[in-house]
Scaffold this motif. Structure first.
Motif, mmCIF file in Angstrom:
data_model
loop_
_atom_site.group_PDB
_atom_site.id
_atom_site.type_symbol
_atom_site.label_atom_id
_atom_site.label_comp_id
_atom_site.label_asym_id
_atom_site.label_seq_id
_atom_site.Cartn_x
_atom_site.Cartn_y
_atom_site.Cartn_z
ATOM 1 N N GLU A 100 46.772 56.274 43.964
ATOM 2 C CA GLU A 100 47.289 55.919 45.297
ATOM 3 C C GLU A 100 46.605 54.663 45.830
ATOM 4 O O GLU A 100 47.247 53.802 46.457
ATOM 5 N N GLN A 101 45.311 54.550 45.572
ATOM 6 C CA GLN A 101 44.588 53.370 46.048
ATOM 7 C C GLN A 101 45.047 52.118 45.303
ATOM 8 O O GLN A 101 45.151 51.038 45.894
ATOM 9 N N ILE A 102 45.332 52.254 44.003
ATOM 10 C CA ILE A 102 45.845 51.106 43.238
ATOM 11 C C ILE A 102 47.199 50.678 43.798
ATOM 12 O O ILE A 102 47.474 49.482 43.966
ATOM 13 N N SER A 159 50.262 46.856 47.109
ATOM 14 C CA SER A 159 51.043 46.589 48.319
ATOM 15 C C SER A 159 50.335 45.568 49.213
ATOM 16 O O SER A 159 50.956 44.642 49.745
ATOM 17 N N ARG A 160 49.024 45.729 49.335
ATOM 18 C CA ARG A 160 48.253 44.792 50.162
ATOM 19 C C ARG A 160 48.281 43.388 49.568
ATOM 20 O O ARG A 160 48.333 42.399 50.298
ATOM 21 N N SER A 161 48.180 43.332 48.233
ATOM 22 C CA SER A 161 48.221 42.029 47.569
ATOM 23 C C SER A 161 49.514 41.299 47.919
ATOM 24 O O SER A 161 49.514 40.097 48.218
ATOM 25 N N LYS A 162 50.617 42.031 47.910
ATOM 26 C CA LYS A 162 51.906 41.421 48.243
ATOM 27 C C LYS A 162 51.966 41.026 49.718
ATOM 28 O O LYS A 162 52.482 39.950 50.076
ATOM 29 N N SER A 201 47.916 38.056 42.401
ATOM 30 C CA SER A 201 46.956 38.831 41.612
ATOM 31 C C SER A 201 47.648 39.969 40.876
ATOM 32 O O SER A 201 48.743 40.389 41.238
ATOM 33 N N CYS A 202 46.986 40.471 39.847
ATOM 34 C CA CYS A 202 47.535 41.552 39.024
ATOM 35 C C CYS A 202 46.637 42.783 39.012
ATOM 36 O O CYS A 202 46.923 43.762 38.323
ATOM 37 N N GLY A 203 45.542 42.736 39.756
ATOM 38 C CA GLY A 203 44.639 43.884 39.778
ATOM 39 C C GLY A 203 43.388 43.576 40.570
ATOM 40 O O GLY A 203 43.154 42.451 41.013
ATOM 41 N N GLY A 204 42.575 44.620 40.751
ATOM 42 C CA GLY A 204 41.308 44.428 41.427
ATOM 43 C C GLY A 204 41.435 44.323 42.924
ATOM 44 O O GLY A 204 42.431 44.727 43.528
ATOM 45 N N VAL A 205 40.418 43.727 43.544
ATOM 46 C CA VAL A 205 40.349 43.717 45.005
ATOM 47 C C VAL A 205 40.337 42.310 45.584
ATOM 48 O O VAL A 205 40.009 42.125 46.756
ATOM 49 N N THR A 222 39.283 39.110 49.684
ATOM 50 C CA THR A 222 39.238 40.479 49.149
ATOM 51 C C THR A 222 40.089 41.381 50.031
ATOM 52 O O THR A 222 40.205 41.162 51.241
ATOM 53 N N ILE A 223 40.680 42.405 49.417
ATOM 54 C CA ILE A 223 41.705 43.178 50.115
ATOM 55 C C ILE A 223 41.373 44.656 50.288
ATOM 56 O O ILE A 223 42.146 45.384 50.911
ATOM 57 N N ALA A 224 40.233 45.124 49.778
ATOM 58 C CA ALA A 224 39.926 46.565 49.853
ATOM 59 C C ALA A 224 39.242 46.911 51.169
ATOM 60 O O ALA A 224 38.217 47.590 51.204
#
Length: 1094
Positions: A972-974, A979-982, A998-1002, A1070-1072
């Motif tokens: 769910e967090q991924i 969603s946040r990246s977009k 981006s394709c992954g990570g924070v 950073t997005i987390a």
């Protein structure tokens, strides 16, 4: 023939009762209805008197029970010592409720051993009240404020009310008043309740909880799933009193599950000084019975003990089965006179052969040792952490251990509430923790420190090594007790002879060991004239300040920096012993050339849990050390700071605020042309590095510049963390994470492992990376970073004076390494060490495919490069086309066997992001023995504490088992991060940024194309005290170097600029973040567009 109005005659009543137990119950329910009505109450009570007179002897009562399905008889209380109330109670029972027997009489005997004040004016609850006789007896004898008799059996509750009226009214139906002019009807209530649910649901706080709950392992746990109603069968309703179903507690296996649940429910509703009293069958053994209470934080005393004959209808075969499958032995006796215990198997055989078996019956009184904290702990556990309850152990032989551990568990529970996360803390350490240290110094030692005089480090060794690297002295004299974990090359350097000639290169540090005794230390200092001195104080010299003053004077005279270690003499106590150093600082400002180091290891519970702090009243040293610890250590583990923070808080919580605060004091500047300053190379790096920004005055920052997750911590992670501290006596196998780490890296990266593989663990992967940088320096290697690498890692390598080369990357390749460019650089580099962040690349958030990584490794092997693959920012890859994970095993095996012998690959990683920021755990996997030797020549690792290793092993086990409880929240967090990246990409593009998706990570990167060379007006608040609050406006022309500061000042949003990312023009976000903070960040980006472009 007695007549009684609407109730009819006694004969008619008995005729109805004779039909069945259900009919008898129905008849008595009609009696209760009339007792409850004041208009018919007298007649109903007289009717019951007439009914009782029909069966006056025990024999007639027994016949009545068999024939008419009820019994009314007297319980005589005058036999109990000290009894001053009514001599007897009149009680009725029916077959579907528990009949008073030895269990309840023994229980009442135990209660009687308490002083009379135990229940007087108290609010009391009795669990499993049956026919209510104990509740009524308590009210009759001790005059409590209120007694709540509770039972899950609805018929028992109705019968209890009848018995209450039987004893509150005399035979003529008149109320009986006690010495306080109250009746039993004023003092007693009965309610249907599953244990304490009635009190909990009605927010009733209790001062006493008593319970006579028989404990027999239910051979048919499914029985309890039936719906409990007063119309259920008599057999089932009676079983409610005789059996308990599995309650989900470890005590279930001993038949004590219901009492365990009662105790935990009681914790929630009992007042802080409340007492619980329970009857306990001794079959499981006295130690097991006591432990049920003690491990939940109670002090326990045994009020009374006797033996009773085991009921002949009780099947103990389940206990025999438990003994068969476990080492536990239950405790029975042969008859009442036997004093040697026998096991359940022997007791079963003896009973089947016709013998009588008995067991002990004890009455325990228990009181919470730290009630408020224990309540917080159990409030946390009941919210989805029931499994952790089985591991909870709050039993301590030493009160000082309990006083330390229980408050910490309560604090840990309070910060891990639903949707909680660990907050951002500055690299200098948690501000709360630093304030607590300063408060302790101020309160107990009268030293007026502030949080900004304190810097936190993972360990004392780390503090010393960081300080020495900051100053980079040619010669250091170090107390022999403090050199064990310093780099080997410092302790074996032969450069001492050149220190006086000025020919010694800046990067050579020579450490000379010295005795701790101050006169010998001072003699050595005077002779050698070192630039830095690191020493402790001998115990016999610690009481007075003369030794410290002498050291201050001597080091000042020769222009040396002094770092004084007080770890051995610093006491976390409300009565700390005399300390000469702290006594001196109470009256004198710490000179600018001196600092105090203190390693905190003196706790009562964990000998290996360490955190350290450095005290300096010189602002420049505070700032420089804060930056140094950020580069070399990352952030000190919050859990360690929380633990010692709790100790400081407990010592400060009962102290009154100082009514006469000490006057502000300024650090005394030591003027010496010989005094060593910060290393020029170190300061160049620190000044150019883009490090964390602390909170600014009157504003809070939004941090999109830190590699930390502020997303909600999944429940299994919280449970693992809490359980790791709740446990006692963890075995080595429970904290050995190596097998789990092996499986983790095989599953995720296919990394080859053999018997020679070395696994190294640290609190942070950043510190492990820095040790690898030192290995590179030892080999005379060149560290090659792709453009677009972690900015802190690059700065740390430069700080450590490594030879650093940047490998160019291209926009059209997403700033990834390519074979062509990599090959071109490696041709020109001697002894190359190549750093690669992957699969997820920090800072871009792009991902290297397995094929791309294989090509990089093939190229590196051709040139014999040492490769460090950093997986620390991986594990949160989005599910996009082409990503299927890594499997490097076959390729690496091939390259290792046929390639350049100097080629090797080391795997660096961290589970912090995978566990969503809750735990700090770094690992390094080395496959080459000579590299292992070089690594260990730089000791001083801050190894993860045993509690962290326990939690990590547990969580990795859940991942291996594909446990949905953990994998679903991570998934769910991924999804949330994707969603946040977009959303961030859309916001940035709408605001004039060029975004690399981006394709992954924070994290992700973007270029402020629309902003460069634009002018923005900023308000500056005047700092002049004569005109506070006034503002001026300045204009700033935006470029790559000032975009970060400008956005920060304009909006409060902190990002990383291109100087951190290493990609010209590209900033990192950073997005987390916590949800509301992320939304604020998006607003800040839009706000900056309005300020600048509109």
């Amino acid at each position: 023939m007695a007549e009684n109005g609407v109730l009819g005659s006694v004969e008619e009543f008995l005729k109805q009762c004779e039909q069945s137990g259900d009919a008898a119950y129905s008849a008595f329910r009609s009696v209760l209805e009339r007792l409850e009505d004041p208009n018919t109450r007298v007649q109903a009570r007289i009717f019951l008197s007439d009914l009782q007179k029909r069966f006056v002897t025990k024999e007639s009562c027994d016949k009545c029970f068999d024939a008419y399905h009820f019994r009314i008889e007297d319980i005589f209380l005058e036999q109990y010592e000290g009894y001053q109330g009514k001599k007897k109670l009149t009680m009725m029972v029916i077959p579907s409720i528990f009949v008073p027997e030895d269990w309840s009489f023994t229980f009442y005997e135990g209660i009687n051993r308490h002083p009379d004040s135990i229940f007087k004016d108290r609010t009391v609850s009795e669990l499993g009240c049956g026919n209510g006789w104990i509740s009524i007896a308590i009210a009759e004898k001790w005059l409590p404020s209120k007694v709540y008799g509770l039972d899950i059996n609805p018929r028992a509750v109705k019968v209890s009310w009848i018995n209450l009226y039987l004893n509150a009214l005399d035979e003529k139906g008149q109320l009986i008043y006690d010495s306080e002019k109250k009746t039993l009807l004023d003092r007693v209530e009965f309610h249907e309740s599953d244990l304490l649910s009635y009190c909990r649901d009605n927010d009733i706080q209790l001062e006493r909880i008593v319970g006579c709950i028989p404990q027999i392992l239910n051979p048919n746990p499914d029985a309890m799933s039936k719906i409990i109603t007063e119309n259920a069968s008599e057999e089932f309703l009676h079983s409610l009193s005789n059996y308990c179903a599995l309650q989900g507690f470890v005590e279930d296996q001993f038949g004590l599950g219901l009492i365990a649940r009662a105790v935990e429910e009681g914790i929630a509703v009992i007042k802080p000084m409340g007492i619980m009293i329970f009857n306990m069958g001794g079959r499981p053994g006295q130690a097991v019975c006591k432990r049920l209470f003690e491990r939940r934080g109670f002090r326990v005393s045994k009020l009374w003990q006797t033996k009773i004959i085991q009921a002949s209808d009780t099947d103990i075969s389940a206990l025999v089965e438990i003994e068969k499958n476990s080492p536990h032995r239950f405790e029975f006796f042969m008859g009442l006179s036997g004093d040697q215990p026998i096991c359940a198997r022997t007791a079963s055989a003896y009973g089947k052969a016709g013998g009588q078996i008995s067991h002990a019956l004890s009455v325990y009184s228990c009181q919470l040792r730290q009630p408020n904290q224990v309540k917080i702990i159990f409030e946390f556990l009941k919210n989805g952490f029931q499994e952790v309850s089985s591991s909870l152990d709050l039993s301590f032989e030493d009160d000082s251990v309990a006083d330390e551990k229980i408050p910490f568990l309560a604090y840990l529970a309070s910060i891990m509430k639903p949707s909680s996360f660990f907050p951002y803390e500055p690299p200098a350490g948690s501000r709360r923790f630093r304030n607590l240290i300063a408060g302790f110094m101020k309160t107990y030692h009268h030293i007026p420190l502030k949080a900004d005089n304190v810097v936190i480090f993972p360990t004392r060794t780390a503090a010393i090594e960081n300080a020495l690297r900051l100053f980079s002295p040619h010669l250091v004299v170090v107390d022999e007790h403090l050199t064990r974990h310093l780099p080997r090359e410092w302790l074996t350097s032969l450069a001492i002879e050149s220190t006086g000639t000025g020919d010694c290169p800046e990067d050579v540090i020579t450490v000379i060991e010295a005795p701790r005794q101050s006169d010998l230390m001072i003699e050595l200092i005077k002779k050698l004239k070192p630039q830095v001195v690191v020493t402790g104080i001998a115990h016999f010299e610690s009481v007075t300040s003369s030794g410290f003053v002498h050291l201050l004077d001597t080091t000042r005279d020769i222009g040396a920096r002094l770092f004084l270690d007080i770890s051995d003499h610093f006491e976390l106590s409300s009565l700390p012993s005399s300390n000469g150093v702290l006594k001196f600082l109470a009256g004198t400002t710490l000179p600018s050339h001196a600092a105090i180091i203190c390693g905190l290891v003196k706790n009562q519970v964990y000998s290996d849990l360490e955190v350290a702090f450095v005290i300096s009243e010189e602002e420049a040293i505070f700032k420089a050390l804060s930056k140094t610890v950020e580069l070399l250590e990352g952030h000190t583990a919050l859990i360690s700071q929380y633990y010692y923070g709790c100790l400081f808080h407990e010592l400060l919580a009962f102290q009154l605020a100082d009514r006469h605060p000490p006057a502000e004091r300024k650090c005394e500047k030591v003027k010496s042309t010989k005094m060593i300053g910060f290393s020029s190379s170190a300061m160049t790096v620190l000044n150019n590095a883009e490090l964390s920004i602390d909170e600014i005055k009157d504003a809070s920052l939004i941090h999109m510049d830190v590699d930390q997750s502020f997303l909600p911590i999944p429940s299994p992670v919280k449970a693992a963390i809490f359980e790791s501290f709740a446990r006692q006596n963890m075995t080595e196998s429970e904290t050995d994470v190596t097998t789990s780490i092996k499986q983790f890296i095989r599953s995720n990266y296919g990394f080859p492992i053999d018997r020679s593989t070395e696994f190294i663990y640290e609190e942070s992967s950043q510190a492990l990376f820095n040790k690898m940088v030192l290995c590179c320096i030892q080999e005379g290697g060149t560290l090659c970073f792709p453009a677009g690498s972690n900015g802190n890692y690059v700065s740390a390598a430069r700080f450590l004076k490594a030879n650093v080369v940047t490998i160019p990357t291209k926009t059209d390749a997403g700033f990834k390494l390519t074979e062509e460019v990599l090959c071109g650089v490696l041709k020109t580099v001697k002894n190359p060490w190549v750093y690669v962040s992957g699969p997820t690349i920090n800072p871009t958030g792009l991902v290297y495919s397995n094929k791309e990584m294989e090509k990089i490794l093939i190229t590196c092997s051709k040139f014999g490069a040492r490769v460090v693959i950093d997986t620390s920012f991986s594990g949160l890859e989005f599910d996009y086309e082409g990503w299927g994970g890594w499997n490097l095993g076959d390729r690496l095996s091939e390259l290792n066997s046929s390639g350049n012998p100097s080629f090797c690959v080391s795997l660096l990683g961290s589970l912090s992001l995978k566990m969503l920021g809750a735990l700090r755990f770094g690992f390094l996997i080395l496959n080459q023995s000579d590299l292992v030797g070089k690594f260990y020549s730089n000791p001083g690792l801050c190894k993860p504490h045993s509690t962290v290793r326990y939690a990590i092993k547990k969580l990795l086990g859940l991942i291996e088992q594909n446990a949905v409880d953990l994998l679903d929240p991570i998934g769910e967090q991924i999804t949330n991060l994707r969603s946040r990246s977009k959303r961030l990409k859309e916001t940035l593009e709408n605001s004039g940024w060029n975004v690399l998706e981006s394709c992954g990570g924070v994290s992700m990167v973007a270029k402020p194309s629309a902003y460069l060379n634009k002018t923005v007006k900023l308000k500056n608040f005047a700092e002049d005290e004569s005109s506070p609050g006034t503002t001026t406006t300045c204009e700033v022309k935006l470029n790559d170097t000032n975009i970060r500061d400008t956005i920060l000042k304009a909006t409060g949003l902190s990002i990383n600029s291109s100087s951190w990312t290493g990609i010209p023009g590209y900033c990192r976000f950073t997005i987390a973040l916590e949800e509301s903070e992320f939304n604020k960040a998006l607003d800040c980006i839009a706000k900056f567009k309005i300020l600048t472009l509109n």
